[in-house]
Design a protein around this motif. Structure first.
Motif, mmCIF file in Angstrom:
data_model
loop_
_atom_site.group_PDB
_atom_site.id
_atom_site.type_symbol
_atom_site.label_atom_id
_atom_site.label_comp_id
_atom_site.label_asym_id
_atom_site.label_seq_id
_atom_site.Cartn_x
_atom_site.Cartn_y
_atom_site.Cartn_z
ATOM 1 N N ALA A 28 22.495 -14.308 4.325
ATOM 2 C CA ALA A 28 21.015 -14.230 3.769
ATOM 3 C C ALA A 28 19.984 -14.226 4.269
ATOM 4 C CB ALA A 28 21.663 -15.577 2.946
ATOM 5 N N VAL A 29 20.155 -15.436 5.438
ATOM 6 C CA VAL A 29 18.584 -15.134 5.648
ATOM 7 C C VAL A 29 18.166 -13.947 6.906
ATOM 8 C CG1 VAL A 29 17.243 -16.304 8.028
ATOM 9 C CG2 VAL A 29 18.652 -17.435 6.610
ATOM 10 N N ARG A 30 18.945 -14.044 7.457
ATOM 11 C CA ARG A 30 19.422 -12.323 8.229
ATOM 12 C C ARG A 30 18.557 -11.439 7.068
ATOM 13 N NH1 ARG A 30 23.380 -13.630 10.630
ATOM 14 N NH2 ARG A 30 24.946 -11.830 10.248
ATOM 15 N N LEU A 59 15.127 -11.249 5.887
ATOM 16 C CA LEU A 59 14.583 -10.897 7.368
ATOM 17 C C LEU A 59 14.068 -9.310 7.257
ATOM 18 C CD1 LEU A 59 14.781 -13.790 9.349
ATOM 19 C CD2 LEU A 59 13.333 -13.780 8.744
ATOM 20 N N ASP A 60 15.178 -8.571 7.199
ATOM 21 C CA ASP A 60 15.257 -7.102 7.453
ATOM 22 C C ASP A 60 14.540 -6.124 5.738
ATOM 23 O OD1 ASP A 60 16.741 -5.225 9.057
ATOM 24 O OD2 ASP A 60 17.198 -4.855 6.527
ATOM 25 N N LYS A 61 14.310 -6.921 5.151
ATOM 26 C CA LYS A 61 14.225 -6.712 3.396
ATOM 27 C C LYS A 61 12.558 -7.073 4.298
ATOM 28 C CE LYS A 61 17.933 -6.751 0.900
ATOM 29 N NZ LYS A 61 18.320 -7.409 -0.602
ATOM 30 N N ALA A 66 5.836 -12.441 5.215
ATOM 31 C CA ALA A 66 6.677 -14.757 5.522
ATOM 32 C C ALA A 66 6.318 -15.311 4.822
ATOM 33 C CB ALA A 66 5.733 -14.381 7.326
ATOM 34 N N ASP A 67 5.206 -14.835 4.047
ATOM 35 C CA ASP A 67 4.706 -15.600 3.281
ATOM 36 C C ASP A 67 5.925 -15.489 1.621
ATOM 37 O OD1 ASP A 67 2.263 -16.421 3.714
ATOM 38 O OD2 ASP A 67 1.276 -14.797 2.180
ATOM 39 N N THR A 68 6.698 -14.228 1.573
ATOM 40 C CA THR A 68 7.625 -14.104 0.500
ATOM 41 C C THR A 68 9.367 -14.506 0.862
ATOM 42 O OG1 THR A 68 8.197 -11.963 1.553
ATOM 43 C CG2 THR A 68 6.229 -11.815 -0.216
ATOM 44 N N ARG A 106 8.654 -8.051 13.849
ATOM 45 C CA ARG A 106 7.549 -6.796 13.322
ATOM 46 C C ARG A 106 6.510 -7.235 13.857
ATOM 47 N NH1 ARG A 106 6.915 -6.452 6.720
ATOM 48 N NH2 ARG A 106 4.386 -5.324 7.277
ATOM 49 N N GLN A 107 4.868 -5.513 13.556
ATOM 50 C CA GLN A 107 4.058 -5.115 14.143
ATOM 51 C C GLN A 107 3.229 -6.322 13.727
ATOM 52 O OE1 GLN A 107 2.091 -1.751 13.210
ATOM 53 N NE2 GLN A 107 2.069 -1.180 15.693
#
Length: 582
Positions: free
Chosen positions: A214-216, A219-221, A245-247, A235-236
């Motif tokens: 679920a975490v992976r 993170l991908d989304k 990252a706030d989300t 990520r760039q």
């Protein structure tokens, strides 16, 4: 020996990796193809193939084709990576490379503009600096077949694209400089930490243990992808990365502060560079014919064009109150009652003796065509914008806002018209040619309108005093009944001055003797006034003169500045048919 940066080394490594994969896939495809061929060669002629043997042979051929496609794919990736000249934000030398591209593009644009200027001056490209005789001959031949509106070998759209590229490069350089100057910081979260890697230009998430599915997926989304080389999700590095990252609750800071709030405040964004528009000197306005801006007129934005026209028109109004300049300006108003007093000033400044100036479409409707290369007279054409707003309903009896029983304001959709203007070119009769199919257009004889004979459709009184009375009466009646709220607020010291000037306009339109008109009182009145007072004065003069002319001639024909737009009709039709095809 030239040293390469880490970014260039990674680029070279990536290209070599693609080539190795392409070579391995090609070798695999060749081996599978030979295997299938050997399987066929081992079978004697005339002997049928067992089902299992035949399936193995076809399977080898299918895998060989798949390997060939994989080899072609990796070969194209290697070629694309090698030929890619785009400047990546990950490159430490990105700003320097972008500045070099910007400099090259600016030099190229100046060279193209210089070529167009040379052609407009000499009507040939031969002799232009940097242009060979062979290329000049080709460009001249191309211009012989070019449409009439193309005035140079380099089309306008090519210069527009070049200007847009220059603005894009400047904006990207400014954005990169802001990013490089910002000191981003990382944070710790439950089960790991976030680090800022400046060398890699990445925001990296380092977990103590492998996160669950679920975490992976989250993170991908959010744009964080797994990088085995760094053993991190990354990520760039930019402010969008911290906003993403706030989300993610899984990487929330232990202090409870959002990752974006931990970063330093963003510096103010650099404003877009615009060409400064200055009001030209007063002494250069009269008869300027816009020669000072004609060379760069097409390069200006619509806002800058309107701003320049307003500046020049206002400068003309400030200088018009003189004994030798006021009568010619009033003569222009007499020739063009269909245009506003401000557009009459613009016509007066650019082409004082122009006759029957109107737009291109209006001339075309009368069977005349504007000659190629003619420079138009620039005026301000109204292009109002219609907007729909929610406006609170006012009770007509109490003049108070209306509310529903639950206290919600009552609103209704109201259409409002926002006034806007744009620069528009009109052309005089001398700039046009008669079409062979259309009848000849003759200038109206004003003297025929003075004598009430059988040929005249209306009669103009010879008594100038009567015309003065008509203009003064029109001046008094136009204000209370006018829908122009600004006009109703005008207060002149002596309305008779405006009526006298309006009478002069009417007399000049019909060729009456105006030697007895004295403008000294008007000149004395203008001594201590400001620009807004001058505008109010000429607005009243124009209103009174047009009202008097309409009393004698009938309604003044409005100028044709815009063709009827079918945008709304087409939009509704397409919506009915299911939208546009993509």
């Amino acid at each position: 020996m030239k040293t390469t940066s880490g970014y260039e080394d990674k680029k070279v490594t990536r290209i070599e990796g693609y080539r190795e994969r392409a070579e391995r896939a090609a070798a695999q495809a060749q081996g599978l193809s030979h295997r299938a061929s050997d399987m066929v060669a081992d079978v004697p002629l005339g002997q049928s193939l067992p089902k299992g043997y035949r399936e193995q042979m076809w399977s080898a051929l299918d895998k060989s084709l798949e390997a060939q496609e994989k080899a072609a794919y990796y070969a194209s990736k290697a070629k694309a990576a090698e030929e890619n000249k785009a400047v990546s934000s990950d490159d430490p030398e990105a700003i320097e490379k972008l500045k070099n591209k910007l400099s090259a593009e600016e030099i190229k644009r100046e060279r193209l503009k210089r070529l167009n200027t040379y052609y407009r001056t000499h009507s040939t490209c031969a002799g232009c600096e940097g242009i060979s005789d062979e290329l000049a001959a080709k460009l001249d031949a191309m211009m012989q077949e070019a449409p009439s509106w193309q005035t140079g070998p380099v089309p306008d759209y090519q210069l527009d694209y070049s200007g847009a590229e220059i603005r894009r490069l400047k904006g990207r350089i400014a954005a990169l400089e802001v990013e490089r100057a910002t000191e981003y910081v990382g944070w710790e979260f439950e089960g790991g930490r976030a680090e800022v890697n400046r060398e890699e230009n990445r925001l990296q998430l380092l977990f103590d243990e492998k996160p669950d599915w679920a975490v992976r997926s989250a993170l991908d989304k959010a744009g964080f992808h797994w990088a085995p080389s760094n053993d991190a999700w990354q990520r760039q590095l930019n402010r969008r990365a911290f906003a993403a990252a706030d989300t993610l609750p899984c990487i929330k800071s232990l202090s409870g502060v959002l990752p974006s709030a931990l970063q330093p405040e963003s510096p103010p964004q650099p404003k877009k560079e615009r060409r400064p528009v200055e009001k030209p000197p007063t002494q250069e306005v009269q008869g300027a014919n816009f020669q000072d801006i004609r060379g760069d007129w097409k390069e200006l934005s619509p806002f800058e064009k309107v701003h320049i026209l307003i500046s020049l028109g206002e400068a003309g109004l400030m200088d018009v109150f003189q004994a030798d300049t006021l009568p010619p300006y009033l003569d222009t108003i007499a020739r063009y009652p269909q245009y506003s007093y401000f557009n009459s000033m613009l016509i007066h400044l650019q082409a004082p003796g122009a006759e029957q100036a109107q737009a291109y479409r209006a001339w075309k409707a009368e069977g005349r065509f504007v000659r190629p290369g003619e420079e138009g007279i620039m005026i301000l054409a109204p292009c109002p914008r219609r907007d729909t707003i929610n406006q609170q309903v006012i009770d007509p009896n109490t003049h108070q806002p209306q509310f529903t029983p639950d206290g919600t304001p009552v609103t209704s959709e109201t259409e409002i018209i926002r006034p806007r203007f744009k620069a528009k070119a009109i052309f005089s009769l001398s700039q046009t040619e008669q079409s062979e199919e259309a009848p000849k257009l003759e200038l109206p004889e004003l003297e025929e309108a003075v004598e009430p004979d059988g040929r005249a459709e209306f009669a103009v009184p010879r008594d100038i005093g009567l015309i003065r009375d008509m203009t003064y009466s029109a001046l008094e009646q136009s204000v209370p009944e006018s829908d122009d709220e600004e006009l109703m607020d005008i207060e002149l010291d002596d309305p008779q001055l405006a009526a006298e000037s309006a009478a002069y306009v009417v007399c000049r339109r019909y060729g009456l003797d105006t030697i007895e008109f004295d403008f000294q009182p008007v000149l004395d009145w203008s001594g201590d006034k400001e620009l807004n007072d001058y505008k109010d004065f000429f607005r009243m003069v124009h209103k009174a003169a047009v009202a008097t002319i309409e009393t004698l001639e009938g309604p003044v024909k409005k100028p044709v500045l815009e063709a009827r737009s079918h945008g709304n009709d087409r939009k509704s039709y397409r919506k009915k048919k299911g939208g546009y095809r993509r």
